[in-house]
Write a protein that holds these residues in place. Structure first.
Motif, PDB file in Angstrom:
ATOM      1  N   PHE A  11       0.823  -1.208   0.000  1.00 31.16           N
ATOM      2  CA  PHE A  11       0.000   0.000   0.000  1.00 31.16           C
ATOM      3  C   PHE A  11       0.862   1.264   0.000  1.00 31.16           C
ATOM      4  N   ALA A  12       1.928   1.265   0.821  1.00 31.51           N
ATOM      5  CA  ALA A  12       2.803   2.433   0.916  1.00 31.51           C
ATOM      6  C   ALA A  12       3.493   2.716  -0.419  1.00 31.51           C
ATOM      7  N   PHE A  13       3.982   1.660  -1.078  1.00 31.27           N
ATOM      8  CA  PHE A  13       4.636   1.832  -2.382  1.00 31.27           C
ATOM      9  C   PHE A  13       3.625   2.249  -3.451  1.00 31.27           C
ATOM     10  N   ILE A 132      16.171   6.342   6.947  1.00 32.34           N
ATOM     11  CA  ILE A 132      15.591   7.655   6.647  1.00 32.34           C
ATOM     12  C   ILE A 132      16.669   8.621   6.151  1.00 32.34           C
ATOM     13  N   GLY A 133      17.849   8.529   6.762  1.00 31.01           N
ATOM     14  CA  GLY A 133      18.969   9.365   6.315  1.00 31.01           C
ATOM     15  C   GLY A 133      19.347   9.070   4.869  1.00 31.01           C
ATOM     16  N   LEU A 134      19.407   7.779   4.506  1.00 33.92           N
ATOM     17  CA  LEU A 134      19.747   7.380   3.137  1.00 33.92           C
ATOM     18  C   LEU A 134      18.668   7.811   2.139  1.00 33.92           C
ATOM     19  N   ILE A 135      17.410   7.645   2.526  1.00 37.01           N
ATOM     20  CA  ILE A 135      16.303   8.029   1.645  1.00 37.01           C
ATOM     21  C   ILE A 135      16.288   9.539   1.433  1.00 37.01           C
ATOM     22  N   THR A 136      16.534  10.300   2.512  1.00 33.34           N
ATOM     23  CA  THR A 136      16.599  11.759   2.403  1.00 33.34           C
ATOM     24  C   THR A 136      17.766  12.166   1.505  1.00 33.34           C
ATOM     25  N   ALA A 241       6.250   7.031  10.707  1.00 38.95           N
ATOM     26  CA  ALA A 241       7.654   7.114  10.287  1.00 38.95           C
ATOM     27  C   ALA A 241       7.972   6.158   9.145  1.00 38.95           C
ATOM     28  N   LYS A 242       7.610   4.872   9.303  1.00 39.91           N
ATOM     29  CA  LYS A 242       7.919   3.874   8.270  1.00 39.91           C
ATOM     30  C   LYS A 242       7.163   4.158   6.974  1.00 39.91           C
ATOM     31  N   THR A 243       5.880   4.504   7.079  1.00 41.30           N
ATOM     32  CA  THR A 243       5.089   4.789   5.883  1.00 41.30           C
ATOM     33  C   THR A 243       5.682   5.962   5.119  1.00 41.30           C
ATOM     34  N   SER A 244       6.101   6.981   5.856  1.00 39.34           N
ATOM     35  CA  SER A 244       6.730   8.151   5.238  1.00 39.34           C
ATOM     36  C   SER A 244       8.007   7.756   4.502  1.00 39.34           C
ATOM     37  N   ALA A 245       8.763   6.828   5.083  1.00 43.28           N
ATOM     38  CA  ALA A 245      10.011   6.362   4.453  1.00 43.28           C
ATOM     39  C   ALA A 245       9.720   5.624   3.148  1.00 43.28           C
ATOM     40  N   TYR A 246       8.740   4.717   3.156  1.00 40.30           N
ATOM     41  CA  TYR A 246       8.372   4.008   1.931  1.00 40.30           C
ATOM     42  C   TYR A 246       7.850   4.971   0.869  1.00 40.30           C
ATOM     43  N   TYR A 247       7.035   5.905   1.312  1.00 39.69           N
ATOM     44  CA  TYR A 247       6.391   6.859   0.396  1.00 39.69           C
ATOM     45  C   TYR A 247       7.408   7.788  -0.272  1.00 39.69           C
ATOM     46  N   MET A 269      23.246  11.152 -11.905  1.00 37.15           N
ATOM     47  CA  MET A 269      22.848  11.430 -10.522  1.00 37.15           C
ATOM     48  C   MET A 269      21.604  10.620 -10.146  1.00 37.15           C
ATOM     49  N   TYR A 270      20.726  10.412 -11.125  1.00 36.73           N
ATOM     50  CA  TYR A 270      19.520   9.609 -10.890  1.00 36.73           C
ATOM     51  C   TYR A 270      19.901   8.175 -10.517  1.00 36.73           C
ATOM     52  N   VAL A 271      20.885   7.623 -11.219  1.00 38.09           N
ATOM     53  CA  VAL A 271      21.333   6.243 -10.959  1.00 38.09           C
ATOM     54  C   VAL A 271      21.893   6.125  -9.541  1.00 38.09           C
ATOM     55  N   ILE A 272      22.705   7.115  -9.137  1.00 32.63           N
ATOM     56  CA  ILE A 272      23.267   7.114  -7.780  1.00 32.63           C
ATOM     57  C   ILE A 272      22.144   7.226  -6.745  1.00 32.63           C
ATOM     58  N   ALA A 273      21.219   8.163  -7.001  1.00 31.94           N
ATOM     59  CA  ALA A 273      20.085   8.349  -6.081  1.00 31.94           C
ATOM     60  C   ALA A 273      19.251   7.084  -5.976  1.00 31.94           C
ATOM     61  N   LEU A 274      19.092   6.385  -7.099  1.00 30.79           N
ATOM     62  CA  LEU A 274      18.313   5.143  -7.111  1.00 30.79           C
ATOM     63  C   LEU A 274      18.975   4.069  -6.247  1.00 30.79           C
ATOM     64  N   ILE A 275      20.297   3.945  -6.364  1.00 35.05           N
ATOM     65  CA  ILE A 275      21.032   2.951  -5.572  1.00 35.05           C
ATOM     66  C   ILE A 275      20.912   3.251  -4.075  1.00 35.05           C
ATOM     67  N   VAL A 276      21.091   4.531  -3.718  1.00 32.93           N
ATOM     68  CA  VAL A 276      20.987   4.944  -2.313  1.00 32.93           C
ATOM     69  C   VAL A 276      19.570   4.705  -1.796  1.00 32.93           C
ATOM     70  N   MET A 277      18.565   5.013  -2.633  1.00 35.19           N
ATOM     71  CA  MET A 277      17.167   4.825  -2.247  1.00 35.19           C
ATOM     72  C   MET A 277      16.846   3.345  -2.033  1.00 35.19           C
ATOM     73  N   VAL A 278      17.356   2.492  -2.895  1.00 32.15           N
ATOM     74  CA  VAL A 278      17.114   1.043  -2.767  1.00 32.15           C
ATOM     75  C   VAL A 278      17.696   0.518  -1.459  1.00 32.15           C
ATOM     76  N   ILE A 279      18.910   0.957  -1.115  1.00 33.28           N
ATOM     77  CA  ILE A 279      19.545   0.532   0.145  1.00 33.28           C
ATOM     78  C   ILE A 279      18.718   1.003   1.341  1.00 33.28           C
ATOM     79  N   GLY A 280      18.312   2.286   1.296  1.00 31.28           N
ATOM     80  CA  GLY A 280      17.496   2.844   2.379  1.00 31.28           C
ATOM     81  C   GLY A 280      16.169   2.124   2.523  1.00 31.28           C
ATOM     82  N   SER A 281      15.499   1.854   1.396  1.00 29.75           N
ATOM     83  CA  SER A 281      14.202   1.163   1.428  1.00 29.75           C
ATOM     84  C   SER A 281      14.355  -0.265   1.941  1.00 29.75           C
TER      85      SER A 281
END
Length: 347
Positions: A11-13, A132-136, A241-247, A269-281
């Motif tokens: 649902f969050a995704f 959350i730090g990685l996603i931000t 908190a968790k829902t906000s992170a997924y969202y 930069m998008y590719v780097i951001a995507l990798i960081v986001m995947v790790i955070g998620s």
């Protein structure tokens, strides 16, 4: 329980995906519709669309617990904050740059988590803070447009105020999330939409043609209505908190949709951001499935001191951390520690 969590993550995704649809279509519509009018139509589309959807889901609607007067402070807070946040954001953009606003807008996930922790006493683990730090960071990388993006001004302060409003609003919605999702989204959509519409009339924005109004309302139903609906359902299980992170993955999805439908380029930069986001998620997913709870047990043991023999029955609680396998666990207290506590109690 695990099934409910998986459903909540989905649902969050989905909430993020539905909201991301807003990005490419709104870019086209904003050439014909004023920004405040657009916000009003999107919110109204959400309220009207979910209201119509509830008519065809009578069984689901009847199962849900209705909102009561006890939730009134959270309802009012949710609506007022949903109206105030876009106003602060628009003022912030008018005083500063859109790049600056985009960067600072990423503070919403941090604001949501800090408010959840301090005001609403929601548990936030170290692992979740790292995630959350990685996603931000991922969101910042995605919206970074050079060193000018870090310019601080009164506009920046207004954008931060907008993110704090949304952070507090997310937590108010969390307090209502166990109640009827249909009622929550309808109230959000209709009241916030009417509030934005009044502001657009005060600003004397020109009203678009019927065709653009219909498209904006339909977009509002999907990008706001269904998104908020899924978000609230996820919050009821995962917390704010968790829902906000997924969202928070929605900017990446939005950029991808803009690439597919508007032929906008995707940078390295998008590719780097995507990798960081995947790790955070991934860290948020792990944190979601490691649940912590207390067990109370009773131990009886005999020991002697001072020439006397003593038998103690001690009740204690210890923490179990359960993983996906449900096999690993850890105890907070050992029996030796309990014996020491019993000795001190006996003295």
């Amino acid at each position: 329980m695990e099934k409910n969590k998986l459903k909540a993550i989905m649902f969050a995704f989905l909430a993020a995906v539905f909201y991301a649809i807003n990005v490419p279509i709104s870019k086209v519509l904003l050439q014909h519709v004023g920004p405040t009018t657009m916000a009003a139509l999107l919110y109204l589309g959400a309220g009207i669309g979910i209201g119509m959807m509830s008519l065809f889901n009578k069984k689901d609607r009847e199962k849900a617990e209705s909102l009561t007067k006890a939730e009134l402070p959270y309802i009012v807070g949710m609506i007022v904050l949903d109206i105030a946040a876009p106003i602060f954001l628009m003022l912030g953009i008018s005083y500063g740059s859109s790049a600056n606003a985009s960067l600072l807008g990423n503070f919403e996930i941090v604001a949501t988590t800090v408010i959840a922790l301090i005001l609403f006493k929601e548990a936030v683990t170290k692992r979740l803070w790292v995630a959350i730090g990685l996603i931000t960071l991922s969101s910042i990388l995605l919206s970074f447009e050079g060193t000018d993006s870090f310019h601080f001004s009164y506009g920046s302060l207004l954008v931060i105020m907008a993110t704090v409003c949304w952070g507090l609003e997310n937590n108010c919605t969390r307090e209502l999330s166990s109640k009827s999702t249909y009622q929550i989204v309808m109230l959000k959509g209709l009241c916030s939409g009417l509030g934005a519409l009044v502001i657009s009339l005060i600003k004397k924005e020109s009203f678009p043609g019927f065709g653009y109004i219909a498209i904006a309302l339909a977009l509002g139903f999907v990008a706001y209505g269904l998104s908020i609906f899924m978000y609230v359902r996820a919050q009821n299980v995962l917390g704010a908190a968790k829902t906000s992170a997924y969202y928070a993955v929605n900017p990446l999805i939005g950029a991808l949709l803009a690439f597919v439908f508007l032929s906008e380029s995707l940078s390295w930069m998008y590719v780097i951001a995507l990798i960081v986001m995947v790790i955070g998620s991934a860290l948020v997913v792990v944190d979601t499935f490691i649940r912590q709870h207390d067990h109370e047990h009773q131990h009886t043991f005999t020991h002697s001191h001072g020439g006397s023999t003593h038998t103690h029955t001690v009740r204690h609680s210890h923490v179990h951390k359960h993983y996906l396998t449900e096999e690993k666990h850890r105890h907070r207290h050992s029996i030796e520690e309990l014996e020491c506590l019993a000795e001190e109690k006996d003295r």
